[in-house]
Design an enzyme around this catalytic site. Structure first.
Site, PDB file in Angstrom:
ATOM      1  N   ASP A  55       0.830  -1.204   0.000  1.00 46.24           N
ATOM      2  CA  ASP A  55       0.000   0.000   0.000  1.00 46.24           C
ATOM      3  C   ASP A  55       0.869   1.260   0.000  1.00 46.24           C
ATOM      4  OD1 ASP A  55       1.032  -0.391   2.515  1.00 46.24           O
ATOM      5  OD2 ASP A  55      -0.873  -0.128   3.586  1.00 46.24           O
ATOM      6  N   GLU A  56       1.636   1.423  -1.085  1.00 50.15           N
ATOM      7  CA  GLU A  56       2.533   2.570  -1.229  1.00 50.15           C
ATOM      8  C   GLU A  56       2.638   2.928  -2.704  1.00 50.15           C
ATOM      9  OE1 GLU A  56       6.780   3.975   0.743  1.00 50.15           O
ATOM     10  OE2 GLU A  56       5.792   2.141   1.397  1.00 50.15           O
ATOM     11  N   GLU A 103      14.415  -4.363  -1.352  1.00 45.97           N
ATOM     12  CA  GLU A 103      14.500  -3.127  -0.567  1.00 45.97           C
ATOM     13  C   GLU A 103      15.548  -3.244   0.536  1.00 45.97           C
ATOM     14  OE1 GLU A 103      11.378  -0.094   1.670  1.00 45.97           O
ATOM     15  OE2 GLU A 103      10.825  -2.191   1.363  1.00 45.97           O
ATOM     16  N   ASP A 111      14.632   7.731  -4.182  1.00 41.67           N
ATOM     17  CA  ASP A 111      14.847   6.510  -4.954  1.00 41.67           C
ATOM     18  C   ASP A 111      15.109   6.848  -6.418  1.00 41.67           C
ATOM     19  OD1 ASP A 111      13.181   6.255  -2.618  1.00 41.67           O
ATOM     20  OD2 ASP A 111      12.953   4.146  -3.098  1.00 41.67           O
TER      21      ASP A 111
END
Length: 888
Positions: free
Chosen positions: A472-473, A743, A480
């Protein structure tokens, strides 16, 4: 006539673009030459309405013969462009002997509406939300209209956009193959519209336009707090169709109060959560002529927000590839799970045959847990679930409309096990960017790393540069983007993609110059961190370096300056940035327990980036002809460096914070006195060695670490880091089975457990910035002049690699650098330099043998312009062409 050919004509980086609002487009071409050392001495461009160029009166621009070696980004300076008009152009060039080429094949661009005054359509919306079906969240809106046409349609263009995401249909078929239109912009300030050529889709007699509109980014769920309606609460549609008939008359169909609207089978569609589709509710033929829509409601005219309407600026999203599952897994928990073999972004297309009301459910995940069960913990609140309720009868094929998933594994219910492999296909979706780079070498693990970098870019370049495609991003994090942009520009043609995004950055920038953490802005995310907001400066400068396009700098200069002045205004010390919120060295491995922020002081990082952005701003001012501004920011840059040294460097030249990231940024940005740099580089190298030849860097330090080591004489150590297999390293995730970049360095721990549910994406391109080192150092492709007008070919062999090859399709053409160690100890180099450029070939240190090219001594080789020895080694200056060198 010269032995060359003009080809690959481009307009604003695109071939034959349809629907542009640029009144001064930039034209480029490439040259194919049969001889080495080709340099263009002059060019001529003609543009007009007729592709045959037979009628002089049809020309709108004729440059005549222009003495220049420029072949990229030539600005159109002909007659004022008209809306909705196709312009053809052709090019010829002259060589150094003043011989002319033949004219190129014609190419074209087509203008869109050019001005908001040319819009005649009205915004329409559904009257009120209908009664929601059980378990439904927000059904999509369906719109339609019918119209009649005589025979003889010569041309038809639709201009369309929406508040939300829309899918347009003409006589029952999609208007084209693009997806997720109108894209994601700062909607309240800028909204893209698309152009569709539907000439062949219209027929004499009855015709129908249909459209489905869903929430998308406009009013769907965004960010991690469960909120929606960030830009508005009401979806809306704007469509304008221009039809030119054989007799020269025009017919215009627009959205207005005559359109009809209803809900349909698409009961829920959310970017994070997936879709629910009940095929039993399909209104057969709703987008085709003759459909009985008397039970549909009348669309309502609405005063939609008046953002600036701009024609499509970047490449649209499409299905660019398909993948068949490699296996069907029955998990220990008994679930049927498809393994796509690749962590991908897009959706699954499937065909089923089942009774009416059968519910087929697809859940999507990136990894399985250590027991082999389906794992969705890292998705947080994102459901990533597609539910299809069967209509019954004949086989039914379905794929989603306004959602995408990040996944390798798909848990399926409602479908017999024996149908799963053959009837399910993964559709890979991303912005349709041309792949421009490749890298490969003798180490298969490194090749898999390059694969992972590329697929991380594919998955996260869906209209905006996102941080992850699954949870949910999925937001356009600025930090980045700036650390990865140089690698991204090797892999793909990213100019239109980033130009559009940078315009939104400027639009969302605060009046005081603060840059949001994410673009387009979501206030939840915040503003103003160093290394994140610096994307406002670093990204335009990188694009200029890679593509040689000054307009990017001209366009973004006010935003770049505003960011630097914002930093300058922070705190009491004009030349230090030691106030405010910063992410620091995000996810640095030297962070304290339970902290995301590495050990490098945040004010050191902030001041370092303050210096770097100021330096780039000064250079930008110089490139754009603003000499006073350039000098002003040169002085500011000098003062920042002096203050940095006073604050963070000891009198003996040590950094007060001896972290890998501190030394990497200080050396990368030339913040230390020249006499202190060799010692600082040695201390960085010692730090890496003392840590077991492992990195401790996070998002800020990692992109620079290997570049700095190679630059200061520790290339072997840089290779050791890149080839390191133990955690933490790039190859650790490869050996864990990763097919994209993680990540976290330890997203999956050696025992199979996970780093954390809270923030653990397995498709997150930031650490893929090492691709820059692969191309520039291991491959040896570097620019000397912007756009690779002048190239440095300097492969630096190392480690256990026996060969490496990099290629890059620049705006001038394909560059290749390949090296291999031969069994007899010699080194072979294969080099390609595109026409209208030149290159310096720097031979690797220690290669002091006799140089031959295709078996000939250099004295007899055409294209080799000079050879010299210097402190850096042996340097050849070569013209365009392909070469095979051996150093015995």
């Amino acid at each position: 006539m010269t032995q060359c050919k003009v080809l690959n004509l481009m307009v604003n980086y695109r071939r034959n673009p349809l629907g542009m609002d640029d009144l001064i487009p930039r034209l480029s071409w490439q040259i194919q030459a049969q001889t080495r050392g080709f340099i263009q001495s002059a060019y001529q461009i003609q543009a007009g309405y007729d592709p045959s160029f037979e009628a002089e009166a049809e020309l709108v621009w004729d440059t005549g013969k222009v003495v220049s070696d420029s072949s990229v980004h030539i600005e159109y300076r002909g007659q004022t462009l008209r809306p909705r008009t196709r312009y053809f152009f052709r090019v010829r060039v002259w060589d150094s002997r003043d011989y002319a080429s033949a004219w190129s094949e014609p190419a074209y661009w087509e203008t869109a509406l050019l001005s908001t005054q040319n819009w005649q359509a009205s915004w329409i919306t559904a009257p009120v939300p209908g009664q929601l079906a059980e378990n439904s969240e927000d059904p999509c809106d369906y719109f339609r209209t019918e119209f009649a046409l005589p025979a003889g349609v010569v041309s038809a263009r639709i201009y369309a956009t929406s508040l939300g995401l829309y899918r347009l249909y003409v006589n029952g078929s999609p208007a084209d193959d693009t997806l997720f239109n109108p894209g994601w912009t700062s909607y309240n300030k800028r909204l893209q519209y698309q152009t569709y050529d539907v000439t062949r889709m219209l027929t004499a007699g009855g015709n129908t336009l249909g459209c489905i509109v869903g929430n998308g980014w406009y009013k769907g769920y965004l960010a991690w707090d469960g909120s929606k309606d960030h830009y508005g609460k009401q979806r809306a549609l704007l469509v304008q169709l221009h039809i030119t008939l054989a007799d020269g008359t025009e017919q215009i169909i627009v959205t207005d109060g005559s359109w009809r609207t209803s809900t349909g089978p698409l009961l829920m569609s959310e970017l994070y959560h997936g879709e629910t589709y009940d095929a039993r509710l399909e209104p057969d033929g709703w987008a085709s002529p003759g459909f009985a829509d008397h039970h549909w409601k009348q669309a309502v005219l609405t005063d939609a927000p008046p953002p600036l309407l701009v024609a499509q600026e970047n490449e649209p999203a499409r299905i660019v590839d398909t993948i068949k599952p490699i296996a069907v897994i029955t998990t220990p928990a008994g679930a049927a799970v498809l393994d796509m073999g690749q962590n991908m972004v897009g959706w699954v297309r499937f065909t089923v045959k089942a009774e009416a009301g059968t519910e087929v459910t697809l859940q999507h995940a990136e990894v399985l847990d250590r027991d082999g069960n389906f794992y969705t913990g890292n998705l947080r609140s994102a459901r990533q679930t597609v539910t299809y309720i069967c209509r019954g009868g004949d086989p039914e094929t379905f794929e989603p409309h306004f959602t995408f998933q990040g996944f390798r594994y798909v848990q399926v219910t409602g479908v017999p096990h024996d149908q799963l492999l053959d009837q399910f296909t993964g559709c890979v979706i991303h912005s349709d960017l041309e792949q421009t780079g490749s890298f490969s070498c003798s180490d298969e693990l490194v090749n898999r790393l390059q694969h992972n970098i590329l697929w991380g870019q594919k998955g996260n370049f869906l209209d905006v540069p996102t941080d992850c495609p699954q949870r949910d991003e999925r937001l356009g994090w600025t930090g980045d983007a700036q650390v990865f942009i140089r690698t991204a520009a090797f892999n793909m043609n990213v100019v239109p993609f980033f130009e559009k995004w940078l315009k939104d950055l400027a639009a969302d920038q605060e009046a005081d110059g603060r840059v949001p953490h994410v673009i387009p802005d979501i206030p939840t995310a915040g503003y103003g961190s160093s290394a994140w907001g610096d994307a406002a400066v670093i990204c335009p400068w990188t694009l200029y370096q890679c593509y040689g396009d000054v307009r990017i700098l001209q366009q973004q200069y006010p935003s770049m300056k505003a960011w630097v002045e914002y930093i300058r205004a922070q705190g009491e010390h004009e030349f230090l940035w030691n106030t405010g919120h910063h992410f620091g060295d995000w996810l640095g491995l030297d962070a304290k327990e339970n902290s995301y922020i590495g050990a490098t002081p945040k004010d050191l990082i902030a001041t370092a980036f303050f210096a770097y952005s100021t330096e780039l701003l000064s250079k930008t001012a110089e490139v754009t002809g603003q000499q006073e501004e350039a000098e002003k920011y040169r002085r500011l840059h000098s003062n920042i460096i002096r203050s940095f040294r006073e604050e963070f460097v000891t009198p003996s030249g040590r950094l007060a914070s001896p972290t890998q990231t501190a030394y990497a940024v200080a050396l990368m940005f030339d913040l230390l006195e020249e006499k202190d740099r060799p010692r600082a580089a040695a201390m960085l190298a010692d730090h890496v060695k003392e840590n077991g030849t492992h990195l401790t860097t996070g998002f800020v330090g990692t992109p620079y670490l290997c570049l700095v080591l190679s630059r200061f004489g520790y290339n072997g150590l840089a290779y050791e880091l890149v080839l390191q297999k133990e955690y933490p390293s790039w190859l650790y995730s490869v050996l864990q089975g990763a097919t994209t970049i993680w990540e976290h360095w330890d997203g999956i721990k050696p025992d199979g457990s996970f780093w954390s549910d809270n923030m653990n994406s397995y498709n997150h391109y930031a650490y893929g910035a090492v691709g820059d080192w692969l191309y520039r150092i291991a491959g040896g492709i570097e620019l000397i002049e912007p756009g690779y007008k002048k190239i440095r070919i300097q492969p630096q062999p190392g480690g256990q690699l026996t060969w490496a090859e990099a290629s890059y399709s620049s705006v001038y053409g394909r560059i290749q650098s390949a090296w291999s160690r031969q069994p007899d100890g010699s080194l072979a180099l294969k080099i390609t330099v595109p026409a209208n450029t030149s290159a310096e070939l720097i031979l690797p240190p220690g290669q002091q043998g006799k140089i031959m090219e295709s078996g000939e001594a250099l004295d007899h080789v055409s294209g080799v312009l000079s050879a010299e020895e210097n402190a850096g080694g042996r340097k050849l200056t070569i013209g365009s062409g392909s070469y095979r060198f051996t150093i015995a």
